[in-house]
Write a protein that holds these residues in place. Structure first.
Motif, PDB file in Angstrom:
ATOM      1  N   ALA A  71       0.784  -1.481  -0.056  1.00 44.18           N
ATOM      2  CA  ALA A  71      -0.104  -0.080   0.031  1.00 44.18           C
ATOM      3  C   ALA A  71       0.994   1.221   0.046  1.00 44.18           C
ATOM      4  O   ALA A  71       0.609   2.200  -0.743  1.00 44.18           O
ATOM      5  N   ILE A  72       2.101   1.235   0.755  1.00 44.66           N
ATOM      6  CA  ILE A  72       2.818   2.484   0.922  1.00 44.66           C
ATOM      7  C   ILE A  72       3.620   2.461  -0.433  1.00 44.66           C
ATOM      8  O   ILE A  72       3.679   3.688  -1.129  1.00 44.66           O
ATOM      9  N   ARG A  73       3.951   1.433  -0.959  1.00 49.36           N
ATOM     10  CA  ARG A  73       4.694   1.767  -2.526  1.00 49.36           C
ATOM     11  C   ARG A  73       3.399   2.021  -3.620  1.00 49.36           C
ATOM     12  O   ARG A  73       4.088   2.892  -4.440  1.00 49.36           O
ATOM     13  N   PHE A 102      -4.784  28.294  -4.570  1.00 56.23           N
ATOM     14  CA  PHE A 102      -4.884  26.803  -4.692  1.00 56.23           C
ATOM     15  C   PHE A 102      -3.608  26.258  -4.257  1.00 56.23           C
ATOM     16  O   PHE A 102      -3.505  25.225  -3.999  1.00 56.23           O
ATOM     17  N   PHE A 103      -2.527  27.188  -4.679  1.00 57.06           N
ATOM     18  CA  PHE A 103      -1.275  26.603  -4.558  1.00 57.06           C
ATOM     19  C   PHE A 103      -0.864  26.168  -2.997  1.00 57.06           C
ATOM     20  O   PHE A 103      -0.497  25.206  -2.773  1.00 57.06           O
ATOM     21  N   GLN A 104      -1.272  27.443  -2.232  1.00 59.40           N
ATOM     22  CA  GLN A 104      -1.124  27.035  -0.973  1.00 59.40           C
ATOM     23  C   GLN A 104      -2.065  25.850  -0.214  1.00 59.40           C
ATOM     24  O   GLN A 104      -1.548  25.281   0.392  1.00 59.40           O
ATOM     25  N   PHE A 105      -3.083  25.828  -0.703  1.00 56.08           N
ATOM     26  CA  PHE A 105      -4.104  24.698  -0.221  1.00 56.08           C
ATOM     27  C   PHE A 105      -3.308  23.472  -0.766  1.00 56.08           C
ATOM     28  O   PHE A 105      -3.503  22.566   0.084  1.00 56.08           O
ATOM     29  N   ASP A 106      -2.932  23.276  -1.730  1.00 48.28           N
ATOM     30  CA  ASP A 106      -2.229  22.064  -2.347  1.00 48.28           C
ATOM     31  C   ASP A 106      -0.811  21.732  -1.570  1.00 48.28           C
ATOM     32  O   ASP A 106      -0.596  20.629  -1.463  1.00 48.28           O
ATOM     33  N   LEU A 107      -0.144  22.898  -1.435  1.00 48.25           N
ATOM     34  CA  LEU A 107       1.088  22.582  -0.556  1.00 48.25           C
ATOM     35  C   LEU A 107       0.716  22.058   0.985  1.00 48.25           C
ATOM     36  O   LEU A 107       1.465  21.051   1.188  1.00 48.25           O
ATOM     37  N   ARG A 108      -0.120  22.355   1.466  1.00 48.44           N
ATOM     38  CA  ARG A 108      -0.589  22.144   2.934  1.00 48.44           C
ATOM     39  C   ARG A 108      -1.066  20.546   2.607  1.00 48.44           C
ATOM     40  O   ARG A 108      -0.829  20.003   3.650  1.00 48.44           O
ATOM     41  N   ARG A 109      -1.725  20.478   1.656  1.00 44.53           N
ATOM     42  CA  ARG A 109      -2.418  18.955   1.740  1.00 44.53           C
ATOM     43  C   ARG A 109      -1.250  18.069   1.299  1.00 44.53           C
ATOM     44  O   ARG A 109      -1.193  16.938   2.003  1.00 44.53           O
ATOM     45  N   MET A 114       2.291  13.772   3.244  1.00 43.02           N
ATOM     46  CA  MET A 114       3.733  13.297   3.493  1.00 43.02           C
ATOM     47  C   MET A 114       3.820  12.809   5.163  1.00 43.02           C
ATOM     48  O   MET A 114       4.603  11.864   5.297  1.00 43.02           O
ATOM     49  N   SER A 115       3.238  13.444   5.781  1.00 43.88           N
ATOM     50  CA  SER A 115       3.253  13.283   7.240  1.00 43.88           C
ATOM     51  C   SER A 115       2.550  12.027   7.566  1.00 43.88           C
ATOM     52  O   SER A 115       3.185  10.966   8.071  1.00 43.88           O
ATOM     53  N   ARG A 116       1.432  11.663   6.770  1.00 40.93           N
ATOM     54  CA  ARG A 116       0.914  10.288   6.858  1.00 40.93           C
ATOM     55  C   ARG A 116       1.763   9.181   6.236  1.00 40.93           C
ATOM     56  O   ARG A 116       1.773   8.002   6.907  1.00 40.93           O
ATOM     57  N   ARG A 117       2.178   9.562   5.215  1.00 40.25           N
ATOM     58  CA  ARG A 117       3.240   8.329   4.639  1.00 40.25           C
ATOM     59  C   ARG A 117       4.333   8.010   5.336  1.00 40.25           C
ATOM     60  O   ARG A 117       4.600   6.868   5.673  1.00 40.25           O
ATOM     61  N   PHE A 118       4.903   9.093   6.055  1.00 45.18           N
ATOM     62  CA  PHE A 118       5.840   8.737   6.792  1.00 45.18           C
ATOM     63  C   PHE A 118       5.644   7.850   8.065  1.00 45.18           C
ATOM     64  O   PHE A 118       6.079   6.923   8.629  1.00 45.18           O
ATOM     65  N   SER A 119       4.303   8.287   8.822  1.00 44.40           N
ATOM     66  CA  SER A 119       3.694   7.278   9.723  1.00 44.40           C
ATOM     67  C   SER A 119       3.532   5.894   9.414  1.00 44.40           C
ATOM     68  O   SER A 119       3.679   5.114  10.261  1.00 44.40           O
ATOM     69  N   ASP A 192       9.006  21.312   5.601  1.00 40.71           N
ATOM     70  CA  ASP A 192       8.144  20.097   6.262  1.00 40.71           C
ATOM     71  C   ASP A 192       8.218  19.194   5.196  1.00 40.71           C
ATOM     72  O   ASP A 192       8.595  17.867   5.510  1.00 40.71           O
ATOM     73  N   ILE A 193       7.850  19.530   3.937  1.00 41.16           N
ATOM     74  CA  ILE A 193       7.681  18.537   3.056  1.00 41.16           C
ATOM     75  C   ILE A 193       9.088  17.854   2.613  1.00 41.16           C
ATOM     76  O   ILE A 193       9.254  16.716   2.571  1.00 41.16           O
ATOM     77  N   SER A 194       9.958  18.599   2.453  1.00 40.83           N
ATOM     78  CA  SER A 194      11.424  18.356   2.568  1.00 40.83           C
ATOM     79  C   SER A 194      12.102  17.227   3.470  1.00 40.83           C
ATOM     80  O   SER A 194      12.510  16.424   3.328  1.00 40.83           O
ATOM     81  N   ARG A 195      11.611  17.808   4.512  1.00 41.74           N
ATOM     82  CA  ARG A 195      12.050  16.943   5.943  1.00 41.74           C
ATOM     83  C   ARG A 195      11.564  15.490   5.666  1.00 41.74           C
ATOM     84  O   ARG A 195      12.167  14.538   6.129  1.00 41.74           O
ATOM     85  N   TYR A 196       9.954  15.573   5.613  1.00 41.76           N
ATOM     86  CA  TYR A 196       9.483  14.284   5.398  1.00 41.76           C
ATOM     87  C   TYR A 196      10.061  13.304   4.565  1.00 41.76           C
ATOM     88  O   TYR A 196      10.198  12.033   4.889  1.00 41.76           O
TER      89      TYR A 196
END
Length: 220
Positions: A71-73, A102-109, A114-119, A192-196
């Motif tokens: 699922a992660i893959r 919309f860019f700011q919204f997509d960036l936050r999403r 990415m936080s969820r994927r890392f978890s 944060d995205i880069s860190r994740y």
């Protein structure tokens, strides 16, 4: 005369009796020999008991962890393209000096995803580590472990260095723009995205090592 005839009859009967006794004795001796030979032949060894099958609950655990890695893959398939698209949009906004809500919204999403994927990968990595202490020599478990190793290898290839590089370019581009154009919290979100992404690749590397060990531990 009668005595002579009686004597002759006794003499003729003797060989027959002797022959009968000899045959019976010979048969008895032969019979004893056969029995002795039969007794000397070792009885066929009892069939070796086949190894007990691996408990089904252990097979289920292996399959469950394998599904987690799959699922992660699958979830990572288009992430690099999505990050590259965000970087392209950020660069365009900076060049045109025009903001895009919309860019700011997509960036936050993306940051949340990415936080969820890392978890998810952390949890799967812990499950893989837990299987190492339960592993048994088994063709079935080894097959599942090889599937895990394949998935973990794909995750590592998807995250390092490609995903890390894409996230790093996004961060650099966003940080080069004006906050009123890219968003006042965009720089922190891109960081944060880069860190994740870096954490993902680090975790993927450790998980890939553990799955290779699991393949070795289950090899019959």
């Amino acid at each position: 005369m009668r005595k002579i005839l009686l004597a002759l009859a006794m003499l003729s009967a003797a060989p027959a009796a002797y022959s009968s006794d000899f045959s019976l004795e010979k048969m008895n001796a032969a019979d004893v020999g056969v029995k002795a030979e039969a007794a000397s032949v070792p009885a066929p060894a009892a069939a070796v008991k086949a190894d007990e099958q691996v408990p089904q609950d252990l097979v289920y655990k292996f399959r469950q962890v394998s599904r987690e890695l799959d699922a992660i893959r699958n979830d990572l398939t288009w992430v690099r393209n999505d990050i590259d698209d965000l970087e392209r949009r950020a660069r365009q906004m900076i060049q045109l000096n025009s903001s895009d809500s919309f860019f700011q919204f997509d960036l936050r999403r993306m940051n949340s995803d990415m936080s969820r994927r890392f978890s998810d990968l952390q949890r799967a990595a812990m499950d893989v580590r837990g299987l190492l202490s339960l592993a048994q020599k088994s063709p079935d478990l080894n097959t599942i472990a090889r599937d895990m190793d394949w998935a973990a290898g794909d995750i590592l290839r998807d995250t390092w260095p490609t995903l890390e590089n894409s996230a790093q370019r996004l961060e650099w581009t966003v940080r080069s723009g004006k906050p009123e154009i890219v968003g006042y919290d965009a720089q922190w979100t891109a960081m944060d995205i880069s860190r994740y992404c870096r954490q993902l690749s680090d975790q993927a590397r450790n998980t890939s090592y553990d799955t290779r060990t699991l393949v070795s531990e289950t090899q019959p």
